[in-house]
Design a protein around this motif. Structure first.
Motif, PDB file in Angstrom:
ATOM      1  N   UNK A  60       3.413   2.562 -11.340  1.00  0.00           N
ATOM      2  CA  UNK A  60       2.346   1.960 -10.552  1.00  0.00           C
ATOM      3  C   UNK A  60       1.889   2.972  -9.511  1.00  0.00           C
ATOM      4  N   UNK A  61       0.572   3.182  -9.442  1.00  0.00           N
ATOM      5  CA  UNK A  61      -0.015   4.022  -8.403  1.00  0.00           C
ATOM      6  C   UNK A  61      -0.323   3.136  -7.203  1.00  0.00           C
ATOM      7  N   UNK A  62       0.298   3.429  -6.091  1.00  0.00           N
ATOM      8  CA  UNK A  62       0.201   2.604  -4.886  1.00  0.00           C
ATOM      9  C   UNK A  62      -0.626   3.358  -3.849  1.00  0.00           C
ATOM     10  N   UNK A  63      -1.759   2.764  -3.444  1.00  0.00           N
ATOM     11  CA  UNK A  63      -2.606   3.352  -2.396  1.00  0.00           C
ATOM     12  C   UNK A  63      -2.293   2.679  -1.069  1.00  0.00           C
ATOM     13  N   UNK A  64      -2.185   3.476  -0.033  1.00  0.00           N
ATOM     14  CA  UNK A  64      -1.907   2.965   1.309  1.00  0.00           C
ATOM     15  C   UNK A  64      -3.078   3.297   2.224  1.00  0.00           C
ATOM     16  N   UNK A  65      -3.381   2.371   3.088  1.00  0.00           N
ATOM     17  CA  UNK A  65      -4.456   2.612   4.031  1.00  0.00           C
ATOM     18  C   UNK A  65      -4.051   3.653   5.070  1.00  0.00           C
ATOM     19  N   UNK A 144      -0.376  -7.371  -6.995  1.00  0.00           N
ATOM     20  CA  UNK A 144      -1.041  -8.492  -6.331  1.00  0.00           C
ATOM     21  C   UNK A 144      -0.540  -8.674  -4.901  1.00  0.00           C
ATOM     22  N   UNK A 145       0.764  -8.549  -4.724  1.00  0.00           N
ATOM     23  CA  UNK A 145       1.301  -8.696  -3.375  1.00  0.00           C
ATOM     24  C   UNK A 145       0.828  -7.569  -2.469  1.00  0.00           C
ATOM     25  N   UNK A 146       0.794  -6.348  -3.000  1.00  0.00           N
ATOM     26  CA  UNK A 146       0.344  -5.210  -2.190  1.00  0.00           C
ATOM     27  C   UNK A 146      -1.129  -5.364  -1.800  1.00  0.00           C
ATOM     28  N   UNK A 147      -1.967  -5.768  -2.762  1.00  0.00           N
ATOM     29  CA  UNK A 147      -3.395  -5.966  -2.468  1.00  0.00           C
ATOM     30  C   UNK A 147      -3.579  -7.080  -1.457  1.00  0.00           C
ATOM     31  N   UNK A 219     -13.335  -3.139   6.944  1.00  0.00           N
ATOM     32  CA  UNK A 219     -13.724  -3.927   5.770  1.00  0.00           C
ATOM     33  C   UNK A 219     -14.022  -3.024   4.582  1.00  0.00           C
ATOM     34  N   UNK A 220     -14.574  -1.817   4.847  1.00  0.00           N
ATOM     35  CA  UNK A 220     -14.921  -0.902   3.764  1.00  0.00           C
ATOM     36  C   UNK A 220     -13.689  -0.273   3.133  1.00  0.00           C
ATOM     37  N   UNK A 221     -12.639  -0.024   3.925  1.00  0.00           N
ATOM     38  CA  UNK A 221     -11.443   0.634   3.389  1.00  0.00           C
ATOM     39  C   UNK A 221     -10.643  -0.227   2.450  1.00  0.00           C
ATOM     40  N   UNK A 226      -7.615  -1.489  -2.833  1.00  0.00           N
ATOM     41  CA  UNK A 226      -7.468  -2.404  -3.968  1.00  0.00           C
ATOM     42  C   UNK A 226      -7.697  -1.666  -5.279  1.00  0.00           C
ATOM     43  N   UNK A 227      -8.755  -0.838  -5.288  1.00  0.00           N
ATOM     44  CA  UNK A 227      -9.038  -0.106  -6.517  1.00  0.00           C
ATOM     45  C   UNK A 227      -8.002   0.977  -6.800  1.00  0.00           C
ATOM     46  N   UNK A 228      -7.426   1.547  -5.763  1.00  0.00           N
ATOM     47  CA  UNK A 228      -6.452   2.627  -5.952  1.00  0.00           C
ATOM     48  C   UNK A 228      -5.088   2.155  -6.373  1.00  0.00           C
ATOM     49  N   UNK A 229      -4.749   0.881  -6.127  1.00  0.00           N
ATOM     50  CA  UNK A 229      -3.441   0.351  -6.514  1.00  0.00           C
ATOM     51  C   UNK A 229      -3.559  -0.258  -7.898  1.00  0.00           C
TER      52      UNK A 229
END
Length: 504
Positions: A60-65, A144-147, A219-221, A226-229
């Motif tokens: 899983x590729x996980x994106x973090x803000x 789903x939980x990460x998003x 809001x934009x980030x 979501x798309x990166x995870x």
């Protein structure tokens, strides 16, 4: 003089003899080789009897803000720990419609952070299809939980910024109300106060615009996160190769068994303190090593060498017995069978010179109870030693193993040759043997070493023991019997410099 000699001897004795340890461990190679073989077999057997359960893997590729280039992996480690929670496990089981408890399911999977943003999930199941389904459900639940967490965090941050903006707008409206239609030129007396209100209004306008921008960025980030995870490597079953698993487990078992065997052999050697080198055995017994014999005949090409060494020893002992007016005994320590063979060979060599009797003082009557062969000498047990005629030459064979009746040894012979197996007796027991024989006034004229280490290059000669050494024993007997000039040649095993004149 005595003090200096003692100090020099103490300085020459090492606190830890590495050479003796290596030799002793090498001699116990059967132990550590056996443990290594057991480890190899156990490892291979475990791979066959307990094959790994069906498993599946996904990535899983996980994106973090909060992703940063200098992150040390803290965020992905947090994701790994979040994966091991009952919430995610429960959501995965709910999608699978499984009645299993989340706590039990958590034992069947694990997460591994490969990079700062790549998470690998390994799951086991009852079958390959079950493992793949569980891996997909778990990955979907984690995504789903990460998003959801990222969306909630973005909403909370946007709401906090909007609240700050609204408060600033209320304050701005109050400032505008105070300013009204006034200007610094219309009221020169209150120009300073009006200028501060204008400055405050400009500051509030700037901060309101900043809060608007930050709220919009928050809001934009979220869509980027979501798309990166996402699942970048679809769940797939892991194929297990039985030969490869058996070879891997066998290699691991071999290494562990070998390490354990070497450790046990080393610790046992240090604790037991059993001398192996001829130098240490001679020093502990207080007598020189006069010959060496292998414990077994050995391989075919070694038997001739063993037979030649046994013939040299028999000839040496025969010369000693012939020239001695006192009976000679052979006392064994850990090698009763080899001592019996040496005694029989010696008796056969002396049989042509007159009647000879072997007195068997070994435990269990190994010599007296054996079936005699044609040409064998007469063997009597120790209880019948008193019935032997004084006209017959006798050779006593006994033991100095623990439990020996020391006072009976003087009836076997008033001087002795010790037949000792290397590494059998402890240093303390060798000292005991030497002390007991000295108390009985039984001189040790030499030591026959059985099963020596083939790589031992130490010197087994005691240069200060000429009063009992075999090389001076024959010369002393020659002078006492007035047989003329003693012979000066040395047997091939001795390799002793000619220091007899200096000793005298």
């Amino acid at each position: 003089m005595t003090t200096s000699t003692t100090s020099e001897s103490s300085a020459a004795t090492p606190l830890f003899d590495l050479q003796a340890l290596v030799v002793a461990v090498r001699r116990r190679r059967r132990l550590w080789c056996s443990l290594a073989l057991v480890g190899l077999l156990v490892g291979a057997a475990l791979a066959v009897l307990r094959p790994p359960p069906p498993s599946a893997v996904t990535k899983v590729l996980v994106a973090h803000q909060e992703d940063q280039a200098n992150d040390t992996g803290t965020l992905i480690r947090t994701d790994v720990q979040l994966l091991q929670t009952t919430r995610i496990a429960g959501n995965a089981l709910q999608s699978l419609k499984s009645p299993e408890k989340p706590e039990d399911f958590m034992r069947d999977y694990r997460g591994t952070g490969l990079t700062n943003n790549l998470l690998q999930i390994d799951v086991t199941g009852d079958s390959d299809a079950d493992a793949v389904a569980r891996a997909k459900a778990l990955a979907d639940a984690f995504v789903a939980d990460h998003v959801k967490r990222m969306q909630e965090a973005a909403k909370a941050e946007s709401k906090a910024l909007a609240d700050q903006r609204d408060r600033m707008q209320v304050e701005l409206a109050q400032v505008n109300k105070e300013i009204g239609d006034r200007s610094p030129e219309s009221d020169p007396k209150a120009s300073a106060n009006i200028e501060s209100l204008f400055a405050r209004r400009a500051e509030l306008d700037s901060r309101i615009a900043d809060f608007d921008q930050r709220s919009e960025e928050a809001r934009t980030g979220t869509p980027k996160v979501i798309a990166g995870t996402q699942i970048v490597d679809a769940p797939r079953a892991v194929r297990h190769s039985l030969p490869r698993a058996a070879a891997t487990n066998a290699a691991i078992g071999l290494v562990l068994g070998l390490f354990l065997g070497l450790a046990v052999a080393a610790v046992g050697t240090v604790v037991a303190d059993r001398p192996v080198l001829r130098r240490d055995i001679a020093a502990n017994l207080g007598a020189s090593v006069i010959a060496e014999l292998p414990r077994r005949s050995g391989r075919l090409w070694q038997r001739r060498r063993t037979r030649a060494a046994r013939d040299r020893l028999t000839a040496t002992l025969a010369r000693t017995v012939r020239g001695s007016a006192e009976p000679v005994s052979l006392l064994e320590l850990g090698c009763a069978r080899s001592t019996s063979v040496i005694a029989l060979d010696l008796a056969k060599a002396l049989a042509a010179e007159g009647p000879l009797v072997i007195i068997d003082g070994l435990p269990g009557s190994q010599l007296a109870g054996r079936r005699p062969k044609p040409g064998d000498p007469t063997v009597v047990s120790g209880e019948r030693a008193a019935a032997v005629s004084d006209q017959e030459r006798r050779i006593g064979v006994g033991s100095v193993a623990p439990g020996t009746a020391w006072t009976d040894l003087q009836y076997l012979g008033t001087q002795t040759v010790l037949v000792v197996r290397a590494g059998h007796g402890s240093a303390a027991w060798l000292h005991t043997v030497s002390r007991q024989l000295a108390d009985l006034l039984i001189p040790v004229i030499g030591v026959v070493l059985i099963d020596p280490d083939p790589r031992d290059r130490t010197d087994g000669t005691l240069w200060d023991g000429l009063h009992t050494a075999l090389r001076s024993h024959n010369e002393r007997l020659a002078r006492e019997n007035v047989t003329g000039r003693p012979r000066t040649e040395r047997p091939s095993w001795a390799r002793v410099p000619d220091i007899d004149q200096e000793a005298r």
